[in-house]
Design an enzyme around this catalytic site. Structure first.
Site, PDB file in Angstrom:
ATOM      1  N   GLU A 168     -33.660 -23.882  66.853  1.00 32.44           N
ATOM      2  CA  GLU A 168     -33.113 -22.560  67.166  1.00 32.44           C
ATOM      3  C   GLU A 168     -31.622 -22.506  66.859  1.00 32.44           C
ATOM      4  O   GLU A 168     -30.968 -23.525  66.690  1.00 32.44           O
ATOM      5  CB  GLU A 168     -33.353 -22.205  68.627  1.00 32.44           C
ATOM      6  CG  GLU A 168     -33.066 -23.314  69.631  1.00 32.44           C
ATOM      7  CD  GLU A 168     -31.665 -23.837  69.642  1.00 32.44           C
ATOM      8  OE1 GLU A 168     -30.736 -23.003  69.603  1.00 32.44           O
ATOM      9  OE2 GLU A 168     -31.463 -25.060  69.708  1.00 32.44           O
ATOM     10  N   GLU A 310     -30.888 -26.626  66.421  1.00 31.11           N
ATOM     11  CA  GLU A 310     -31.283 -26.446  65.017  1.00 31.11           C
ATOM     12  C   GLU A 310     -32.613 -27.119  64.677  1.00 31.11           C
ATOM     13  O   GLU A 310     -33.075 -27.039  63.552  1.00 31.11           O
ATOM     14  CB  GLU A 310     -30.226 -26.995  64.044  1.00 31.11           C
ATOM     15  CG  GLU A 310     -28.849 -26.426  64.179  1.00 31.11           C
ATOM     16  CD  GLU A 310     -27.858 -27.044  63.200  1.00 31.11           C
ATOM     17  OE1 GLU A 310     -28.273 -27.848  62.329  1.00 31.11           O
ATOM     18  OE2 GLU A 310     -26.656 -26.738  63.307  1.00 31.11           O
TER      19      GLU A 310
END
Length: 344
Positions: A168, A310
């Site tokens: 994310e 991420e």
């Protein structure tokens, strides 16, 4: 809306077959440690002793959060879209690690406050230019939540492989994740709130105060979907839908850090059997992640002091899935190698 139904992986006959296959490899019993339990988990997910890792992919969901207006982040909101550009330019840590490990990377605009236009490598599922400020009103409407879940389910359904990793990006999303954690676990707020992207101690206290006031204001939000709609981000909601569908399709779910785990926390309250399909990549150094893992009964594979997000932890754990798969499929047995078992 219709949510996926997830079947538990428990199978006594297959479990014994996997144990026998593992114990017959040319090694002392239990000597490959966590790789043996990981191989067993993969076998139960896939329903076979001939497990495989095919076409692994990581989905990175990006979204902005209205609550950043309350001063809960060390970075400005523009960093969200700038980092999405970095992903698309192949310059972020997740790009490096995904490429290193032969993993496809898909970047999803769930609700970033920026107009990217049609871009190669970007999946446009933008619901709005960020959520509303949950300090004053619910982050999203129930309709937006349902659309986010549906988008996530469709993305997982369209992936061809056996493994889906989750990541994310979203300035302010540790605030949303901490609120979700507090509401769904009941743990004290101070145990759920951390520094995020690098808040100083007074910033962490401010973050706690903002969440505490919002929790009091939205005291009626207790159902998992209500909690998600009230405090979550579009990226967290889409991840929740993607996780539910991926597990229904009997894919392996690689769970990254604090924010990804908060999405799983919601999913697990809706379908507890989803935890059978989850491989927890690592324990983040973000305050609260270890306690959230404990609440889920999770044992992370790695502890590297990561707190980047991420999907970086998901990518770094992928070689361990390959190792578990390869030893089960490729190691000789005592009989085939003509090695004595040592049994008397």
């Amino acid at each position: 809306m219709h949510l996926p139904h997830i079947t538990p992986t428990a199978d006594a006959v297959l479990s014994q077959a996997l144990l026998d296959a593992i114990n017959n490899k040319t090694k002392p019993l239990g000597s490959l440690g966590r790789l043996e339990t990981l191989a067993t988990q993969l076998g139960l997910i896939q329903g076979t002793t001939h497990i495989r890792i095919a076409d692994p992919a990581i989905l990175v969901f990006a979204g902005d959060h209205g609550v950043v207006a309350e001063g809960v982040s060390a970075y400005p909101q523009d960093v969200t879209w700038q980092m999405v550009e970095n992903f698309l330019g192949d310059g972020a840590a997740i790009n490096v690690f995904a490429r290193q490990n032969g993993c496809a990377l898909h970047v999803v605009d769930a609700g970033v406050n920026h107009d990217f236009g049609a871009r190669p490598g970007l999946l446009d599922r933008k619901l709005a230019k960020g959520t509303r400020n949950f300090a004053t009103e619910p982050a999203m409407s129930r309709q937006q939540l349902e659309v986010a879940l549906e988008h996530g389910m469709a993305l997982a359904r369209d992936l061809p492989g056996t493994v889906v990793g989750f990541g994310e990006m979203g300035i302010g999303n540790t605030t949303a994740a901490a609120a979700i954690m507090h509401k769904l676990t009941g743990l004290p707020l101070e145990q759920c709130v951390g520094a995020g992207t690098g808040l100083p101690p007074d910033g962490v206290r401010r973050k706690q105060q903002v969440i505490a006031a919002a929790v009091q204001q939205h005291a009626g939000a207790d159902d998992p979907l209500d909690v998600l709609a009230t405090f979550g981000g579009f990226e967290i909601a889409m991840m929740t839908g993607a996780m539910l569908k991926a597990a229904e399709l009997r894919k392996v779910l690689l769970i990254d850090g604090f924010i990804v785990t908060s999405a799983l926390l919601v999913a697990s309250r809706l379908q507890p059997a989803i935890l059978d399909y989850c491989v927890f990549a690592h324990a983040s150094s973000e305050n609260g992640h270890r306690l959230m893992l404990d609440a889920l009964g999770a044992e992370p594979l790695l502890e590297l002091g990561l707190r980047l997000g991420e999907g970086t932890g998901s990518a770094l754990a992928l070689p361990l899935l390959h190792a578990a798969t390869n030893f089960l499929n490729e190691m000789a047995t005592f009989a085939s190698a003509q090695v004595s078992t040592g049994a008397k």
